[in-house]
Every structure is written in structure tokens, then in C-alpha cells.
Design a protein around this motif. Sequence first.
Motif, PDB file in Angstrom:
ATOM      1  N   LYS A 126       0.829  -1.202   0.000  1.00  0.00           N
ATOM      2  CA  LYS A 126       0.000   0.000   0.000  1.00  0.00           C
ATOM      3  C   LYS A 126       0.865   1.254   0.000  1.00  0.00           C
ATOM      4  CE  LYS A 126      -3.836   2.283   2.356  1.00  0.00           C
ATOM      5  NZ  LYS A 126      -4.809   2.228   3.490  1.00  0.00           N
ATOM      6  N   LEU A 127       1.915   1.254   0.804  1.00  0.00           N
ATOM      7  CA  LEU A 127       2.814   2.406   0.857  1.00  0.00           C
ATOM      8  C   LEU A 127       3.488   2.616  -0.499  1.00  0.00           C
ATOM      9  CD1 LEU A 127       4.197   4.641   2.479  1.00  0.00           C
ATOM     10  CD2 LEU A 127       5.922   2.966   3.183  1.00  0.00           C
ATOM     11  N   THR A 128       3.885   1.513  -1.138  1.00  0.00           N
ATOM     12  CA  THR A 128       4.503   1.608  -2.466  1.00  0.00           C
ATOM     13  C   THR A 128       3.524   2.185  -3.479  1.00  0.00           C
ATOM     14  OG1 THR A 128       5.879  -0.323  -1.974  1.00  0.00           O
ATOM     15  CG2 THR A 128       5.679   0.309  -4.279  1.00  0.00           C
ATOM     16  N   TYR A 129       2.268   1.732  -3.388  1.00  0.00           N
ATOM     17  CA  TYR A 129       1.241   2.244  -4.299  1.00  0.00           C
ATOM     18  C   TYR A 129       1.013   3.733  -4.080  1.00  0.00           C
ATOM     19  CZ  TYR A 129      -3.440   3.211  -6.092  1.00  0.00           C
ATOM     20  OH  TYR A 129      -4.512   3.777  -6.728  1.00  0.00           O
ATOM     21  N   GLN A 130       0.882   4.140  -2.827  1.00  0.00           N
ATOM     22  CA  GLN A 130       0.655   5.557  -2.529  1.00  0.00           C
ATOM     23  C   GLN A 130       1.818   6.417  -3.020  1.00  0.00           C
ATOM     24  OE1 GLN A 130       0.059   5.173   1.713  1.00  0.00           O
ATOM     25  NE2 GLN A 130      -2.168   5.254   1.522  1.00  0.00           N
ATOM     26  N   THR A 131       3.049   5.932  -2.836  1.00  0.00           N
ATOM     27  CA  THR A 131       4.224   6.667  -3.298  1.00  0.00           C
ATOM     28  C   THR A 131       4.255   6.742  -4.817  1.00  0.00           C
ATOM     29  OG1 THR A 131       5.449   5.900  -1.349  1.00  0.00           O
ATOM     30  CG2 THR A 131       6.739   6.780  -3.194  1.00  0.00           C
ATOM     31  N   PHE A 132       3.908   5.624  -5.452  1.00  0.00           N
ATOM     32  CA  PHE A 132       3.845   5.551  -6.911  1.00  0.00           C
ATOM     33  C   PHE A 132       2.845   6.566  -7.460  1.00  0.00           C
ATOM     34  CE2 PHE A 132       1.743   3.339 -10.587  1.00  0.00           C
ATOM     35  CZ  PHE A 132       2.797   3.437 -11.490  1.00  0.00           C
ATOM     36  N   GLN A 133       1.655   6.606  -6.865  1.00  0.00           N
ATOM     37  CA  GLN A 133       0.621   7.530  -7.325  1.00  0.00           C
ATOM     38  C   GLN A 133       0.990   8.978  -7.019  1.00  0.00           C
ATOM     39  OE1 GLN A 133      -1.709   5.199  -9.502  1.00  0.00           O
ATOM     40  NE2 GLN A 133      -2.267   7.305  -9.069  1.00  0.00           N
ATOM     41  N   GLN A 134       1.591   9.203  -5.863  1.00  0.00           N
ATOM     42  CA  GLN A 134       2.006  10.564  -5.510  1.00  0.00           C
ATOM     43  C   GLN A 134       3.045  11.079  -6.487  1.00  0.00           C
ATOM     44  OE1 GLN A 134       4.338  11.349  -1.816  1.00  0.00           O
ATOM     45  NE2 GLN A 134       2.549  12.577  -1.225  1.00  0.00           N
ATOM     46  N   GLY A 135       3.953  10.195  -6.900  1.00  0.00           N
ATOM     47  CA  GLY A 135       4.956  10.573  -7.884  1.00  0.00           C
ATOM     48  C   GLY A 135       4.333  10.963  -9.203  1.00  0.00           C
ATOM     49  N   LYS A 136       3.323  10.205  -9.637  1.00  0.00           N
ATOM     50  CA  LYS A 136       2.638  10.535 -10.890  1.00  0.00           C
ATOM     51  C   LYS A 136       1.879  11.847 -10.766  1.00  0.00           C
ATOM     52  CE  LYS A 136       0.291   6.712 -11.905  1.00  0.00           C
ATOM     53  NZ  LYS A 136      -0.495   5.814 -12.772  1.00  0.00           N
ATOM     54  N   ASN A 137       1.305  12.082  -9.588  1.00  0.00           N
ATOM     55  CA  ASN A 137       0.568  13.317  -9.364  1.00  0.00           C
ATOM     56  C   ASN A 137       1.503  14.519  -9.424  1.00  0.00           C
ATOM     57  OD1 ASN A 137      -1.564  15.033  -8.722  1.00  0.00           O
ATOM     58  ND2 ASN A 137      -1.345  14.718  -6.530  1.00  0.00           N
TER      59      ASN A 137
END
Length: 351
Positions: free
Chosen positions: A7-18
Amino acid sequence: MSDTLTKLTYQTFQQGKNYFGLAHKILSTRLMNLISPSQQQTKPLPTQLLLKVQQRLNNLLEVDWQDAEQGVYPTSLLFDNPWSDFFRYYPAMWLDLPQLWERANQKKYQEFSQNVDIEGYPSYYVQNFHHQTDGYLSDFSANLYDLQVEILFGGSADAMRRRILAPLKEGLKVFSDVSPRQTRILDVACGTGRTLKSIRAALSQASLYGTDLSPAYLRKAIELLSQIPGELPQLLQANAEELPYLDNYFHAVTSVFLFHELPPAVRQRVIEECFRVTKPGGVFIICDSIQMSDSPEMEPIMENFHETFHEPYYKNYTTDNLVERLEKAGFENITTQVHFMSKYLIARKPA
């Protein structure tokens, strides 16, 4: 990998795209104002509204994660990013921006390359939607489209598309006597196939179908969908106003980001066609832009979108009553959801 770490990896991944999407918008806007100053006036967005937008995005990502964790679709889908297309087409997107800015400032809404054949298409479709080069009618446009949309929505476009999957799987439960391979699902205006790819991940054995008006976008869809396991969806070039299928043929029909690009009368005809080809008891799911009725606090963003992008039918769409249109076609048990900047309507055809 533990669920917490995933979940943390996903949130970081999405935050990076944002953050990347935001940086692209800031840089491209500054460059545009230097090279081709826009005559369009958009309303500045208050800080409080921007905070609400961020909260909506956070809520979307939380629901996205929860659906994956609950098995609606594989967790791997959360990290599905077309990196090869990004590195291949992001430079081309920058090189195309001056033409896009010029087209916007000159209000050239129906400008196409000489090799693009626009004969035979409905007039409402022959548009440079979003001011993009060749509208939806060239391979160049098809190659850039998914990247453009991801940047526009700060990397959340696929997360919004995936919100159809839970109600889709729930809606198919009424056909428990039908084997997975006999389950037929149609995606109307399937574009480059991103929605069909998500449906395949969630329903690996279902028979999938897709229609689109653009042969170029269908070619891109075939390229994308041929890379994943499972039977290739059956794709046809077709106008959604006249779907080339028998009555009562599909157990479910979906349509993502189509209706805001249709004139009002055409919206009704497409809904009626979707009703015709849906089996009794089947489900029809629309994903599209938010509207004034469900998101009045987002009015400045909707107004800016209408002013900034060439979306000739969007302003009417924002106040259109889609529930009423669905009921007029014959659908029942209509429910709505809102996730981030998208709205969902789930409707059932009477059994």
C-alpha cells in the motif's frame, strides 16, 4: 511483500505521478505564455478548492487500494503503467504542444492532417477535442492519448476507470447460471483499450467486446490488448448510435469518458442503443465527468475545463440529467457514485 508495504509503495507511486503531472502543467503553461500567449481567461482556483480536490484524489486512491485488497482485481493492476509508451511518446507530446497552443489561440477546431480521412464520420465527431492534433482520427493522436489523459488527471485516469469494476462484477451476479466464458461484456467507445484491459484483469475468462469510431484508436487497442494473457477482445469500428449487435446480447455494457463529448440528442440515442443490446437483468455502467448536480463545489474547475479545452458539448453535459435519460430508455434501479473528478451511473435493464 506485505500489504502495508504494498500500500505504501502504491501511494508513493501515485504521488509521484501526481507531482509529475503537476510539474508538467506548470512548466508547459509557463512555456505557452512565452511562446503563444493565450487569449482565454480562466478563473483562478481558491486554495480551499484545491485542498478539496486533493482530498478527493486521496479518497479515490484509498478506494482503489481497498478494491484491489478485497480481490475485485489483482493488486498488480495498481502498478500498471505504460512506461514504454511514456519514454517513447513524452518527447513527441512536447514537440506537439506549439501546434496545440496555436490551434487553441486561433480557434481552429476542425483541423486535420492531409492524410486523415474525415469522410463518413458524424459532424460532432470531426473535432480537435482538447485541441489535440487530428482529433481522434490518427495513429499519432492514438499514441499520445493515454499519456495526455494521465497527465491531465495527475496520474489517476486508470484509477477512475477501475471504479467500474466492482459494480460490474456485482451486476453480473444475477447471471450465476452462466459460465464465465459465456459472459459477454461490451465496452462502448473503447478507445485505446485501457478499460478493456482492466476488465480482463478482473474477469479473466469473460468474452469481451469493444467498439469505437476511430480505426486508429482501435489499432492502438489491439496493440495494447494483444500483450496481455487471455482471449483478445472482439473489436469493431462502429458508431455507438447504431451498435452492430443483436438485441439482448450482452450481460453487461460499459462506457467510459464518452458522454461529455456527445450532443444531447446523441447521448439519448447511445443510451437507448446500450439498452437494446443489454440482456434483461443486465447492467449498464457509465463513467464520465462530474456534473453540477453532484459536485457544485467543483463548478470553477468545470468552467475552466470548458474554457481551456475544446469540449463543445461539455457545458451542456454538466447540467444534463443522465438519470432521467437512463429511465427514459427503460433502465431501472439507477445508482450514482462520485470518485475524484468522475461520476458513475449504474443501471439495470428490467428482467
